[in-house]
Design an enzyme around this catalytic site. Structure first.
Site, mmCIF file in Angstrom:
data_model
loop_
_atom_site.group_PDB
_atom_site.id
_atom_site.type_symbol
_atom_site.label_atom_id
_atom_site.label_comp_id
_atom_site.label_asym_id
_atom_site.label_seq_id
_atom_site.Cartn_x
_atom_site.Cartn_y
_atom_site.Cartn_z
ATOM 1 N N ASP B 25 43.731 24.840 48.837
ATOM 2 C CA ASP B 25 44.781 25.726 49.340
ATOM 3 C C ASP B 25 44.941 26.829 48.305
ATOM 4 O O ASP B 25 45.513 26.616 47.243
ATOM 5 C CB ASP B 25 46.076 24.919 49.517
ATOM 6 N N LYS B 86 46.825 37.190 46.018
ATOM 7 C CA LYS B 86 46.456 37.005 47.426
ATOM 8 C C LYS B 86 46.907 38.191 48.273
ATOM 9 O O LYS B 86 46.284 38.522 49.276
ATOM 10 C CB LYS B 86 47.099 35.722 47.926
ATOM 11 N N GLU B 182 45.752 27.916 57.592
ATOM 12 C CA GLU B 182 46.720 27.040 56.927
ATOM 13 C C GLU B 182 47.559 26.206 57.895
ATOM 14 O O GLU B 182 47.687 24.994 57.699
ATOM 15 C CB GLU B 182 47.600 27.869 55.978
ATOM 16 N N ASP B 204 55.019 28.237 58.939
ATOM 17 C CA ASP B 204 54.476 28.200 57.583
ATOM 18 C C ASP B 204 54.904 29.439 56.803
ATOM 19 O O ASP B 204 54.337 30.514 56.967
ATOM 20 C CB ASP B 204 52.938 28.105 57.676
#
Lengths: 175, 619
Positions: B25, B86, B182, B204
């Protein structure tokens, strides 16, 4: 390899499709063709699996949706529903379309646009259901005349789908 | 009588051999690695027992520090310490400038780079440092080299962001089995745990990204019905909202990178503390010997973040609409991502879905755990596994047409892999080239969508306008990556691009970076190429031999068999060669010799998949 989508799913060529067995078969097919089942295979076989899985996905999308299914059935009968020259459209329906479109524009000025939009969408939804059941009859009769009629119904369905989409976009814009 | 199992060299390896695989992850704030050990998926800890690796990289003059040590350095060395990288993956200079966090970005011919004391680095390189760190952790813990990994990405990541993630993995010398969304990963961890069938919503909210996925779980198949989100919205924004408010209260501007970091750190601490407290005291050093102190209570915090939470609910509505499900049809809402610990988020989500969300699995670890389960299956440790993940493309893909308009070729929320073709024509007499501009996004105008790639189809034979028939095919693979080909149908002229995003790294750039890496000298790059070809050669030999054993008798005549056998012999000899090019050639020959056979086998397996059903079931 040149199977039509119905054959791919081992289903009879028909407008009537049992959605639950369609989706069960879809899962079985993908379980054997999906690239995730080929991670340790050669590059060429992985590519082949991707192409097969893509085709199965496409076939599923078409058979699942009444409008796409109707268009596909007409194509199997050599009728091109996407063609611009296609004019099998009833004038009364066209008039009604224009009215619906105007109604949609007016809704935005209504006192409670969300509520009006909701009842508008419900109306479109019931018209769509009605057209689908008419399509059912025409396709099952399967004569030259009934197919001609199915072609007209499919075009009407296409209009209503677009209108439904527009109504949804407006709803989103209001939120 | 005992049966001897005879296997030739290069043929099937021992079937029970456990292959090492991991799920990663790669998060905005924290990253994790997990693996399946004795049937159980677990996240792996570092030497200090920490499972979460802060996604922070500090570039020192001769050293690179990753994780909590780097995080601690952030306040004192903000320019060389990169966090939340990210957010910059697959982004161009204009995007990152608006969101620069005080880094100095440099424009280059391809991707923007951040200036550090150790040189200019791209987001891909920074991410590869985080991946390399986790790779090392996993290999130390498992005691061997990883054969493959599944890396998770936000479902709402576009093509450029996905490609950048894959490039980072390549730089870290990882074999990516799959990029997994994800929320889907979370569903795997959650669904296999509870075995619950039905429709689920996965909400999420991470450090920097938000995803909502609606999926149906049925007989081991996770079918994503729709996904939506915001790839630049998360806990970071909550921190910033608090920091901005604190700056306002303190009467200071946040134009100093050091002060900004201190404010953000304090904001994050306050946010986390407010999960279990009604109010939190704040204290930030404004300048040497000068501090600001204050207090924030839950009410103030909620007011600061309500707008952000509201921004997550619109995608929820859109995903439900695209999935064709209503609130009542959703069995469960699963909370994923650290930011779903915020009580106000839970409250608003419960209100929206009219049911309390499930929070029983650690929202930080669930994604990595799901990725590990999928990695274990993909690497081949569970050959009879029924699990299958069917994902969708999050954004519509299209092509530029006349007047700066976008014609959609693949609409959003189409199940992948998918291939669609559309025909275009020339608009001028004698036109011999056509520009293909590939775009991603929902809007109608080119300027409002994200440009993915441009390429040109040349050498179209001159014809009158409208006579050429140019078929443009979009193929999206199971990772969500797009490949576009264009072919003029009457002449057969062809052009194709594996969409290299407009803000992506070129292949040769990646190679150069690998070479520049001290551990990867030129010899290493060549050795790696050879090794890759050898691995592929073994794979081809193994696969063809297994296929022959299984279906050779049924599907092939003697002549076909002989051709295949000859190509295999050639490949076996080439395999012992030290030339990557020769091996590649021999693989191509073997591929060609077996292409009909492969197609027949695929066909047969499809027939077999439905062998339980026959047409007459319905007649």
């Amino acid at each position: 390899m040149d199977r039509n989508y119905f054959e791919l799913f081992a289903l009879p060529v028909s407008f009537e499709v049992d959605i639950s067995s369609l989706s069960e078969r879809y899962q079985d097919l993908q379980r054997s063709a999906h690239p995730d089942k080929f991670t340790n295979a050669t590059d060429r076989d992985r590519r082949l699996s991707m192409q097969q899985a893509s085709m199965i996905n496409e076939a599923y999308q078409v058979l699942k949706d009444p409008l796409k299914r109707a268009q596909y059935l007409l194509n199997l009968n050599n009728v091109d529903t996407h063609s611009e020259s296609n004019t099998v459209m009833d004038t009364a329906f066209l008039m009604q379309q224009m009215e619906l479109r105007e109604a949609l524009d007016d809704i935005m000025d209504a006192s409670d646009p969300l509520a009006s939009l909701e009842s508008f969408s419900a109306d479109i939804e019931s018209q769509i259901r009605n057209l689908i059941s008419q399509c059912q009859t025409c396709f099952s009769d399967n004569t030259e005349d009934s197919l001609k009629k199915a072609e007209g119904l499919t075009l009407q369905l296409q209009f209503l789908y677009r209108l439904r989409e527009e109504a949804e976009d407006r709803e989103e814009a209001l939120l | 009588m005992a049966l001897l199992q005879i296997s030739e060299p290069g043929e099937a390896t021992a079937p029970h051999q456990h292959r090492l695989a991991a799920g990663i992850d790669l998060g905005t704030t924290n990253s994790l690695v997990a693996t399946v050990k004795s049937g159980e998926a677990l996240t792996l800890a570092d030497h200090d027992g920490q499972h979460l690796l802060p996604s922070v990289v500090q570039y020192q003059k001769d050293n690179i520090v990753v994780g909590s040590a780097a995080q601690q350095a952030a306040a004192t060395d903000p320019h060389n310490t990169i966090s939340s990288v990210k957010r910059f993956m697959g982004r161009g200079l204009d995007d990152v400038k608006a969101d620069a966090h005080g880094y100095e970005f440099i424009e280059t011919e391809s991707v923007p780079r951040i200036r550090t004391i150790a040189g200019d680095v791209s987001a891909v390189e920074v991410s590869s440092q985080i991946l390399a760190n986790l790779k090392q952790r996993a290999e130390e813990s498992l005691g061997g080299e990883l054969q493959g990994v599944v890396i998770t990405v936000p479902a709402y990541f576009d093509d450029a962001q996905r490609q950048a993630t894959k490039d980072a993995a390549r730089l870290a010398d990882l074999n990516v089995l799959r990029l997994l969304n994800e929320p889907t990963a979370a569903a795997v961890a959650y669904g296999l745990d509870s075995g619950s069938e039905g429709v689920h919503a996965i909400y999420d909210l991470g450090g920097g990204t938000f995803d909502i996925s609606i999926l149906r779980l049925n007989r081991g198949v996770f079918e994503v019905l729709a996904t939506a989100g915001d790839s630049a919205l998360g806990g970071d924004d909550m921190d910033r909202a608090i920091a901005n408010w604190m700056a306002q209260e303190a009467g200071v501007e946040l134009d100093d990178a050091y002060l900004q970091r201190r404010m953000m750190n304090e904001a994050r601490r306050a946010k986390e503390a407010l999960t279990n407290n009604d109010s939190v005291e704040l204290s930030v050093e404004l300048a040497a010997g000068k501090a600001w102190t204050g207090l924030i209570d839950a009410e103030k915090f909620n007011a600061l973040i309500d707008g952000l939470i509201k921004k997550t609910l619109l995608p929820c509505r859109r995903a439900m609409r695209d999935a064709g499900v209503s609130v009542e049809e959703i069995n469960d809402v699963v909370m994923v991502g650290g930011s779903t610990r915020v009580p106000r988020v839970r409250e608003k989500v419960a209100e929206f879905f009219s049911k309390p969300p499930l929070v029983d699995i650690d929202p930080d670890k669930v994604v990595a755990v799901g990725a590990a389960i999928q990695a274990d299956a993909l690497v081949g440790n569970k050959p009879d596994d029924e699990m299958l993940l069917l994902d969708v493309n999050p954004l519509s893909l299209g092509i530029e047409t006349m007047g700066g308009l976008v014609e959609k070729v693949i609409p959003r929320n189409t199940t992948i892999p998918v291939a669609r073709a559309q025909e275009f024509t020339t608009f001028k007499d004698g036109q011999t080239a056509m520009a293909v501009h590939v775009l991603q996004g929902e809007r109608e105008l080119v300027d409002d969508c994200r440009s993915l790639a441009r390429f040109e189809l040349r050498d179209i034979p001159p014809m009158v306008a409208g006579a050429a028939r140019i078929l443009v095919t979009f193929q999206v693979d199971a990772d969500g990556l797009l490949e576009v080909t264009a072919k003029e149908q009457t002449s057969g002229v062809e052009a194709s691009v594996q969409v290299k995003p407009s803000y992506g790294l070129e292949d040769n750039e990646i190679e150069r970076m690998l070479r520049e890496n001290v551990e990867h000298a030129q010899d290493d790059v060549d050795a790696r190429k050879l090794r890759e070809q050898q691995v592929e050669a073994d794979r081809v030999l193994e696969a063809i031999n297994a296929a022959l054993a299984e279906d050779g008798d049924a599907l092939l005549n003697d002549e076909e068999r002989a051709t295949i056998a000859a190509s295999l012999e050639g490949l076996k000899q080439a395999r012992e060669n030290e030339s990557a090019a020769k091996i590649k050639y021999a693989i191509d020959v073997a591929d060609k010799a077996t292409s009909d056979f492969a197609a027949k086998r695929m066909d047969a397996s499809i027939n077999k998949a439905l062998s339980g059903h026959t047409l007459d079931e319905f007649e």
